[in-house]
Each structure stands twice: as structure tokens, then as C-alpha cells.
Design a protein around this motif. Structure first.
Motif, short mmCIF file in Angstrom:
data_model
loop_
_atom_site.label_atom_id
_atom_site.label_comp_id
_atom_site.label_asym_id
_atom_site.label_seq_id
_atom_site.Cartn_x
_atom_site.Cartn_y
_atom_site.Cartn_z
N LEU A 126 -39.74 48.33 119.21
CA LEU A 126 -38.41 48.74 119.62
C LEU A 126 -38.33 50.25 119.77
O LEU A 126 -39.06 51.00 119.10
N VAL A 127 -37.42 50.69 120.62
CA VAL A 127 -37.21 52.12 120.84
C VAL A 127 -35.76 52.47 120.52
O VAL A 127 -34.83 51.83 121.02
N MET A 128 -35.60 53.50 119.71
CA MET A 128 -34.27 54.04 119.40
C MET A 128 -34.08 55.30 120.22
O MET A 128 -34.88 56.24 120.12
N ALA A 129 -33.05 55.32 121.04
CA ALA A 129 -32.75 56.47 121.89
C ALA A 129 -31.82 57.42 121.15
O ALA A 129 -30.67 57.08 120.88
N ASP A 130 -32.33 58.59 120.80
CA ASP A 130 -31.50 59.62 120.18
C ASP A 130 -30.77 60.37 121.29
O ASP A 130 -31.43 60.98 122.15
N ALA A 137 -26.64 58.12 126.77
CA ALA A 137 -26.75 56.81 126.11
C ALA A 137 -26.80 55.69 127.14
O ALA A 137 -27.63 54.77 127.06
N ILE A 138 -25.90 55.74 128.11
CA ILE A 138 -25.87 54.72 129.16
C ILE A 138 -27.20 54.72 129.92
O ILE A 138 -27.77 53.65 130.21
N ALA A 139 -27.68 55.91 130.26
CA ALA A 139 -28.94 56.02 131.00
C ALA A 139 -30.10 55.43 130.19
O ALA A 139 -30.97 54.74 130.75
N ALA A 140 -30.11 55.66 128.89
CA ALA A 140 -31.19 55.15 128.04
C ALA A 140 -31.18 53.63 127.97
O ALA A 140 -32.23 52.98 128.04
N VAL A 141 -30.00 53.07 127.82
CA VAL A 141 -29.90 51.61 127.75
C VAL A 141 -30.29 50.98 129.08
O VAL A 141 -30.96 49.92 129.10
N GLU A 142 -29.94 51.63 130.16
CA GLU A 142 -30.28 51.09 131.49
C GLU A 142 -31.80 51.01 131.70
O GLU A 142 -32.28 50.17 132.48
N VAL A 148 -29.37 52.76 120.07
CA VAL A 148 -28.95 54.11 120.43
C VAL A 148 -28.42 54.80 119.17
O VAL A 148 -27.66 54.21 118.40
N GLY A 149 -28.84 56.05 118.97
CA GLY A 149 -28.36 56.83 117.83
C GLY A 149 -27.61 58.06 118.28
O GLY A 149 -27.96 58.68 119.30
N SER A 178 -23.86 47.39 124.70
CA SER A 178 -24.07 46.13 123.99
C SER A 178 -25.19 46.19 122.97
O SER A 178 -25.38 45.26 122.19
N VAL A 179 -25.97 47.28 122.96
CA VAL A 179 -27.06 47.40 121.99
C VAL A 179 -26.52 47.95 120.67
O VAL A 179 -25.43 48.53 120.63
#
Length: 226
Positions: A126-130, A137-142, A148-149, A178-179
């Protein structure tokens, strides 16, 4: 995934120390992390492969969010800035790889999308986007971020005028994504941790308020000697 489910509504402790601190030692960090877990932490956030290895050795089954802070790369991005750093963190035994997922330029021209995709493909981890704001945040989830942190809220040029914790950002992320959203940064008391969970945080990361001996001592010394 059970790994993430085990963190829901729980405390994650960031066990790190400044580079010039005597605490910045793999064995010591491992002991600090073990202490936090023994007292109820559901997971730990650990910097550098060597420290991750030490923590994993002491606690084979604890959830580890791993990262590798790197400076001097000609960019303000320093939390696991390159894919090669993420590889080292994954191979050290981290379950979740934390990367800077802000929209800032990264070294070697890599993008969060490339790094996240490679981590998923090679390691299945798994990857956590700081992140620092809603846009990043939106870009990272996409592009595939699993969590997301709010870690970098207040620590980038776009948000340096703001002070963590980013409760407003947290609320926006919870509403729009949704994450799982992890609240990290500036949580200075149990009441603040509870507030973050009440606002919808999936879990809360606390660092300095629990393990920041260097920073806490400095803050007391500054007042006492003023």
C-alpha cells in the motif's frame, strides 16, 4: 484489507528523531516503537530502512508505515522522494510506503503516479500519499494512492501560512475522497486526537507529542531560560 482495518480509529505513533540526536539510532528507535506498541499503539511510522528493519525485528506483526527522508536532491520534496527510496523502504519490511504526493517537482522527474504504480506492481504494498492540500490529495488518489495523510499541511510553500493540524483539510478530504484519511501533523494532545477521529479521520498519527524528546526539551528550555 485487514492491514488497514486494524488501524481504523486507532493511534499510530511516529517514532523518529533528528539526525543530530542520540536517539537517532536503530536500536533505540526500535525500543521506542516497541514501548508505544506495548502501551496500545496500533501501528508506527518509521523513517529510514535501517530503523524499519530494527522495528520489524522486534515486532514481526506490527503495522509499519515506512518512509525515507532525503535532502540535498535539489527539490523541497524529501519524504521518500524517489522510487529507489521507496524500494529500500519496502524491502526493509514496511507494510505501507509513505511518499510525498504534493504537486511539487520531484527529483529525477518522477511523478507520484509512476512511483505508486511501480510499488503496487513490484511489491503489492500500500502507498500512503502525504499531501498538503485538497488538490494534491485528489491527484494522488486518482493515480492509485491507497491512503492519504494530512502530513504536509503547513510545511509547503503553498501552506506555510497555515498551522497544523489541518482539521479543515481533514474534513474536506473525508467528504470528497473514498480512501482512508490519516490525520498527521500537529496533534499535540489526546483531545486533539479525539477531535480528528470525530471529524472522520480513519486513524491518527502522533509524533512529537509522544516521542519528540528533543523538540519537547527545547520548548521547555526556551521558556524556563527566557
Amino acid at each position: 484489507m485487514k492491514l488497514v482495518e486494524n488501524l481504523k480509529s486507532k493511534l499510530i505513533v511516529s517514532c523518529q528523531a533528528p539526525s543530530d540526536s542520540p536517539l537517532n539510532n536503530a536500536e533505540i528507535i526500535g525500543t521506542i516503537a516497541q514501548t508505544c506498541v506495548n502501551r496500545g499503539a496500533a501501528g508506527v511510522r518509521i523513517d529510514t530502512p535501517a530503523h524499519i528493519i530494527a522495528v520489524r525485528k522486534k515486532m514481526p506483526y506490527i503495522s509499519i508505515i515506512g518512509l525515507w527522508k532525503q535532502t540535498g536532491l535539489g527539490t523541497p520534496v524529501y519524504i521518500t522522494p524517489r522510487y529507489e527510496d521507496a524500494v529500500a523502504v519496502a524491502e526493509a519490511g514496511a507494510d505501507i510506503i509513505a511518499i510525498d504526493a504534493t504537486l511539487r517537482e520531484r527529483p529525477q522527474g518522477e511523478t507520484p503516479a509512476e512511483i505508486i504504480g511501480k510499488i503496487h506492481d513490484r511489491f503489492g504494498k500500500l502507498v500512503m500519499a502525504d499531501v498538503d492540500n485538497l488538490e494534491s490529495a485528489i491527484a494522488a488518489v486518482e493515480v492509485g494512492a491507497d491512503l492519504v495523510g494530512t502530513t504536509l499541511f503547513g510545511y509547503t510553500s503553498a501552506t506555510q501560512h497555515l498551522s497544523p493540524p489541518g482539521f479543515i483539510l481533514l474534513s474536506e478530504l473525508v467528504e470528497k475522497l473514498s480512501v482512508p484519511i490519516i490525520c498527521e501533523g500537529g496533534i499535540a494532545s489526546p483531545d486533539m486526537a479525539k477531535q480528528a477521529l470525530d471529524l472522520g479521520a480513519y486513524a491518527v498519527v502522533v509524533g512529537t507529542a509522544i516521542t519528540g524528546i528533543d523538540a519537547l526539551t527545547k520548548s521547555f528550555q526556551k521558556i524556563v531560560h527566557s
